[in-house]
Design an enzyme around this catalytic site. Sequence first.
Site, mmCIF file in Angstrom:
data_model
loop_
_atom_site.group_PDB
_atom_site.id
_atom_site.type_symbol
_atom_site.label_atom_id
_atom_site.label_comp_id
_atom_site.label_asym_id
_atom_site.label_seq_id
_atom_site.Cartn_x
_atom_site.Cartn_y
_atom_site.Cartn_z
ATOM 1 N N THR A 137 43.602 70.758 35.297
ATOM 2 C CA THR A 137 44.332 71.404 34.202
ATOM 3 C C THR A 137 44.153 70.548 32.952
ATOM 4 O OG1 THR A 137 46.296 70.205 34.949
ATOM 5 C CG2 THR A 137 46.106 72.487 35.646
ATOM 6 N N PHE A 162 52.141 61.683 42.954
ATOM 7 C CA PHE A 162 52.452 60.489 42.154
ATOM 8 C C PHE A 162 51.505 59.325 42.415
ATOM 9 C CE2 PHE A 162 56.603 62.685 42.476
ATOM 10 C CZ PHE A 162 56.888 62.815 41.122
ATOM 11 N N VAL A 215 43.581 72.412 41.379
ATOM 12 C CA VAL A 215 42.502 72.548 40.381
ATOM 13 C C VAL A 215 42.855 71.727 39.139
ATOM 14 C CG1 VAL A 215 41.768 74.829 41.141
ATOM 15 C CG2 VAL A 215 43.529 74.636 39.386
ATOM 16 N N ALA A 245 48.465 56.662 42.315
ATOM 17 C CA ALA A 245 47.637 56.145 41.222
ATOM 18 C C ALA A 245 46.253 55.834 41.775
ATOM 19 C CB ALA A 245 48.267 54.889 40.632
ATOM 20 N N ARG A 254 42.601 42.407 28.625
ATOM 21 C CA ARG A 254 43.451 42.565 29.817
ATOM 22 C C ARG A 254 44.200 41.278 30.161
ATOM 23 N NH1 ARG A 254 44.323 47.828 31.425
ATOM 24 N NH2 ARG A 254 42.476 49.017 30.941
ATOM 25 N N CYS A 276 45.662 61.072 33.389
ATOM 26 C CA CYS A 276 47.012 61.662 33.429
ATOM 27 C C CYS A 276 47.891 61.356 32.227
ATOM 28 C CB CYS A 276 47.736 61.179 34.678
ATOM 29 S SG CYS A 276 46.953 61.757 36.166
ATOM 30 N N ALA A 334 55.288 60.030 31.631
ATOM 31 C CA ALA A 334 55.668 59.704 30.249
ATOM 32 C C ALA A 334 56.406 58.363 30.204
ATOM 33 C CB ALA A 334 56.529 60.824 29.662
ATOM 34 N N THR A 374 49.194 68.857 38.180
ATOM 35 C CA THR A 374 50.298 68.599 37.250
ATOM 36 C C THR A 374 50.289 69.684 36.191
ATOM 37 O OG1 THR A 374 50.145 66.260 37.644
ATOM 38 C CG2 THR A 374 51.278 66.927 35.642
HETATM 39 C C1 UDX Z 1 49.074 57.299 36.851
HETATM 40 C C2 UDX Z 1 50.458 57.121 37.494
HETATM 41 O O1 UDX Z 1 50.696 55.732 37.711
HETATM 42 C C3 UDX Z 1 50.534 57.898 38.788
HETATM 43 O O2 UDX Z 1 51.836 57.818 39.330
HETATM 44 C C4 UDX Z 1 50.175 59.357 38.541
HETATM 45 O O3 UDX Z 1 50.182 60.088 39.736
HETATM 46 C C5 UDX Z 1 48.825 59.450 37.886
HETATM 47 O O4 UDX Z 1 48.795 58.681 36.685
HETATM 48 P P1 UDX Z 1 46.664 56.234 37.179
HETATM 49 O O5 UDX Z 1 46.337 56.903 35.879
HETATM 50 O O6 UDX Z 1 45.744 56.409 38.321
HETATM 51 O O7 UDX Z 1 48.104 56.705 37.685
HETATM 52 O O8 UDX Z 1 46.761 54.643 36.922
HETATM 53 P P2 UDX Z 1 47.884 53.620 36.435
HETATM 54 O O9 UDX Z 1 47.903 52.498 37.366
HETATM 55 O O10 UDX Z 1 49.161 54.273 36.157
HETATM 56 O O11 UDX Z 1 47.268 53.070 35.067
HETATM 57 C C6 UDX Z 1 47.123 53.876 33.901
HETATM 58 C C7 UDX Z 1 46.602 53.059 32.758
HETATM 59 O O12 UDX Z 1 47.578 52.142 32.282
HETATM 60 C C8 UDX Z 1 45.375 52.199 33.101
HETATM 61 O O13 UDX Z 1 44.461 52.251 32.019
HETATM 62 C C9 UDX Z 1 45.963 50.826 33.264
HETATM 63 O O14 UDX Z 1 45.018 49.803 33.038
HETATM 64 C C10 UDX Z 1 47.038 50.848 32.191
HETATM 65 N N1 UDX Z 1 48.110 49.861 32.394
HETATM 66 C C11 UDX Z 1 48.895 49.919 33.531
HETATM 67 C C12 UDX Z 1 48.372 48.880 31.433
HETATM 68 O O15 UDX Z 1 47.692 48.828 30.402
HETATM 69 N N2 UDX Z 1 49.398 48.010 31.643
HETATM 70 C C13 UDX Z 1 50.201 48.042 32.751
HETATM 71 O O16 UDX Z 1 51.109 47.205 32.852
HETATM 72 C C14 UDX Z 1 49.939 49.022 33.717
#
Ligand code: UDX
Length: 439
Positions: A72, A142, A70, A144, A413, A256, A205, A112
């Site tokens: 959180t 974990f 669920v 993404a 980006r 996350c 983190a 989480t």
């Molecule tokens: C994250 C964790 O990677 C994953 O392990 C966990 O289970 C859930 O949270 P997610 O939020 O789906 O996954 O995406 P992620 O690829 O980590 O990107 C998070 C954000 O960081 C995005 O906005 C992405 O664009 C940004 N990002 C990522 C950057 O700005 N620079 C980078 O080099 C990498």
Amino acid sequence: MAMIAHKCPQYRVTVVDTNPERITAWNSDTLPIYEPGLDEIVKKIRGRNLFFSTQIEQGIKEASIIFVSVNTPIKTFGTGVGMAADLQYWEKTARQIREASQSQKIIVEKSTLPVKTALAMERILTATANEVHFDILSNPEFMAEGTGIKDLETPDRVLIGSRETPEGIKARDELVEIYANWVPRERIITSNIWSSELSKLVSNAFLAQRISSINAISSLCEKTEADITEVARAVGMDSRLGDKFLNASVGFGGSCFKKDLLNLVYLCRQYGLKEVADYWDGVVRINDYQKERFILNMLGAMFNTLAGKRICLFGFAFKADTGDTRESPAIYVSRRIVEERAELVITDPRALANAEADLADIQGAVAFVEDPCEAAAGCDAIAVMTEWDIYATLDFKKIYETMRKPAYIFDGRNILAHEDLFKIGFNVFPVGKPPLTHF
Ligand code: UDX
């Protein structure tokens, strides 16, 4: 759950949810989320050993292992508002499991959660005279978004935390057996339950911290004519650091990172670790600063006023290959652009419906346009918010012709060919690199 059902035909997996519309969507041709590769898997095994249902009580009764997944979210009221996890849905679920269970079960924390939540789960489940025995495991996810299927198919690791009692270890081994159907044994690691809970918060983190670190340095690059891509390459080639997650951007988003960081900060504060809390809070503050800096750069480049200008956001999703917009930096950037009294046009190949919902309160000031070339026509500036591949392949010569002059591109980006754009006539403002301007 789809992956478990796909890899383990000997298990029957039932997904239950309180929201009938979601369940209907999961049972239909149009799944309620977009995730590359998910459609194929779900459609192949749905009705074989993967089922979606609103019959929660029955689901609980029939299952021997229950994954609690669920949401959180961060609390929006009371103590810990804006920081602590709101555990109301999670606690409701625990009570529901306790009430409906007639036989021994393994309860897996998949959401989480703050450290020591499993203890609360144990207490709720054993709070009545109900004789049923429960074992609680922590099995954080974990994966993404956008790469979810690949992440699940070949995970870096699967982590399972348990009580170190004979029953706890037996339950843990049962879950190890499930994953061992496709994950190599050496990648399935076990730990005590509190380490497992904490590891998930700490992983996110650390990942977020890397992005804030590179983004902090991007601001310094913009002042010194250093180039963040060159710096990141040099830093990332140190094998102790590695080259992943070093892309400077307009800021991180997603459901996350911020939530888990704030959870960690709250947890540290609760235990009186003020310095540690402040340290991790800095990661969130740099991310907020990066988003605001993006707007300030825009203002600085466009003669300190956006009023009356027309600005187009390329992308609204928090990252490419998803329609998810939760905590997307585009939300903040949109609101600030409208606050500066500019007209806003938003385009995104997957996230327009979510964008409309996120900006419902300022919808009058925003246009949502599917085609990026159409969206950019008549605009003063394009701001790239999401690294969708298609943006790099657009005909910018044509786009330039349809835009007001001087025309600007703010590449949040760093995915576009900046030199080429400059040659076409654009004034180009990347993140963490010297701008290319015709002034
Ligand atoms: C994250 C964790 O990677 C994953 O392990 C966990 O289970 C859930 O949270 P997610 O939020 O789906 O996954 O995406 P992620 O690829 O980590 O990107 C998070 C954000 O960081 C995005 O906005 C992405 O664009 C940004 N990002 C990522 C950057 O700005 N620079 C980078 O080099 C990498």
